[in-house]
Design a protein around this motif. Sequence first.
Motif, PDB file in Angstrom:
ATOM      1  N   ARG A  81      83.114  63.653  17.622  1.00 29.76           N
ATOM      2  CA  ARG A  81      84.230  64.768  18.034  1.00 29.76           C
ATOM      3  C   ARG A  81      85.221  63.909  18.982  1.00 29.76           C
ATOM      4  NH1 ARG A  81      80.326  67.829  22.548  1.00 29.76           N
ATOM      5  NH2 ARG A  81      82.338  68.950  23.161  1.00 29.76           N
ATOM      6  N   PRO A  82      86.165  64.457  19.044  1.00 38.86           N
ATOM      7  CA  PRO A  82      87.158  63.692  20.131  1.00 38.86           C
ATOM      8  C   PRO A  82      86.570  63.690  21.442  1.00 38.86           C
ATOM      9  CG  PRO A  82      88.359  65.394  19.026  1.00 38.86           C
ATOM     10  CD  PRO A  82      86.883  65.637  18.605  1.00 38.86           C
ATOM     11  N   LYS A  83      87.019  62.678  22.371  1.00 36.53           N
ATOM     12  CA  LYS A  83      86.348  62.577  23.626  1.00 36.53           C
ATOM     13  C   LYS A  83      86.868  63.422  24.351  1.00 36.53           C
ATOM     14  CE  LYS A  83      85.382  59.213  27.214  1.00 36.53           C
ATOM     15  NZ  LYS A  83      85.714  57.658  27.748  1.00 36.53           N
ATOM     16  N   PRO A  84      85.710  64.213  24.999  1.00 37.38           N
ATOM     17  CA  PRO A  84      86.299  65.287  25.767  1.00 37.38           C
ATOM     18  C   PRO A  84      86.779  64.994  27.175  1.00 37.38           C
ATOM     19  CG  PRO A  84      84.056  65.869  25.046  1.00 37.38           C
ATOM     20  CD  PRO A  84      84.385  64.385  24.915  1.00 37.38           C
ATOM     21  N   LEU A  85      87.729  65.654  27.813  1.00 36.75           N
ATOM     22  CA  LEU A  85      88.203  65.287  29.184  1.00 36.75           C
ATOM     23  C   LEU A  85      87.408  65.928  30.328  1.00 36.75           C
ATOM     24  CD1 LEU A  85      92.103  66.369  27.756  1.00 36.75           C
ATOM     25  CD2 LEU A  85      90.887  64.283  27.845  1.00 36.75           C
ATOM     26  N   VAL A  86      87.844  65.489  31.386  1.00 36.55           N
ATOM     27  CA  VAL A  86      87.472  65.848  32.819  1.00 36.55           C
ATOM     28  C   VAL A  86      88.718  66.020  33.439  1.00 36.55           C
ATOM     29  CG1 VAL A  86      86.002  65.118  34.795  1.00 36.55           C
ATOM     30  CG2 VAL A  86      85.161  64.747  32.880  1.00 36.55           C
ATOM     31  N   ALA A  87      88.818  67.562  34.029  1.00 36.38           N
ATOM     32  CA  ALA A  87      89.988  67.962  34.641  1.00 36.38           C
ATOM     33  C   ALA A  87      89.368  68.212  36.082  1.00 36.38           C
ATOM     34  CB  ALA A  87      90.687  69.260  34.074  1.00 36.38           C
TER      35      ALA A  87
END
Length: 320
Positions: A115-121
């Motif tokens: 999967r696309p690497k998730p983001l941390v906001a």
Amino acid sequence: MSARSNNPITTLLQDVPFMVIDGALATELEALGCDLNDSLWSARLLREAPEKIRQVHRAYFEAGADCAITASYQATIPGFMRAGLSEQEARSLITRSVTLACEARDAVWQADSGRPKPLVAASVGPYGAYLADGSEYRGGYDLDRAGLVDFHRERLALLLEAGADLLAAETLPSLDEALAIADLLAEHPGAQAWITFSAKDGAHVSDGTPIAECARALAGRPGVAAIGVNCTALAHIAPLIEAIRGECDLPVLVYPNSGEQYDPVTKTWHPAACDHQGAPSGLVQGAPGWLAAGASGIGGCCRTTPEDIRALAAWRQSLT
């Protein structure tokens, strides 16, 4: 490099039909038995039960979220110091909020690297969240724009230094506070933030400013990666998206509440009044219309759960 070219949201959107944002952190922490009846809200657990925060982040990533929002919404240096912590302890806990989300993200992504690497906001809650008096839902602060810049400056810098992919300046009740955040982004070249407002209806943010005016004022500001709304009733989301989309071509993010109504005076939730005929009853029901209106990211705010996000991610999968 242009501000648009290093926007992590537009990069992610190259691989998915829309970004799935996570859901409520506090709701899940309460489900795990945590008592959040405190002026620090979920930020208190950064010190007392950080493993529970990491557990909730992991649950959302496992449910299919492309982005987690950190537990720093109500985490401020003066807020922690008011609760008896030292200035250094406060700084460390703000940094920890990013570390916990990154640890959860990395654990899940390493097990599912297809999967696309998730983001941390990193969440930047409004000044009203620090006041803990419900004013993030109405604005009308005792600080002007310069005062808001000073209030947000150190926390914003700490969150960026901690390694978040971007900031989530969220539940903002006024354009003044959004512009204060934009002013601070200019002090950090390359930094990116989404800016989402709490809204009182389908056209105005909480202090009464038209959402179209907010979008117009922010659209060209360096570092503003996306504009949108959160902590807002489901019924208002579609017209708010349309108003934002009419003023800018940035990604539009929406993560509304579950459908219940919050009373900021009593700090309690109540069933929504049935005064919006045809309003969606949840995220999956609302998603097709919100995408048609121009949304690029959808998630949940208060009272939403990993199951809501799992259903949203499954629905997105059905589109491909």
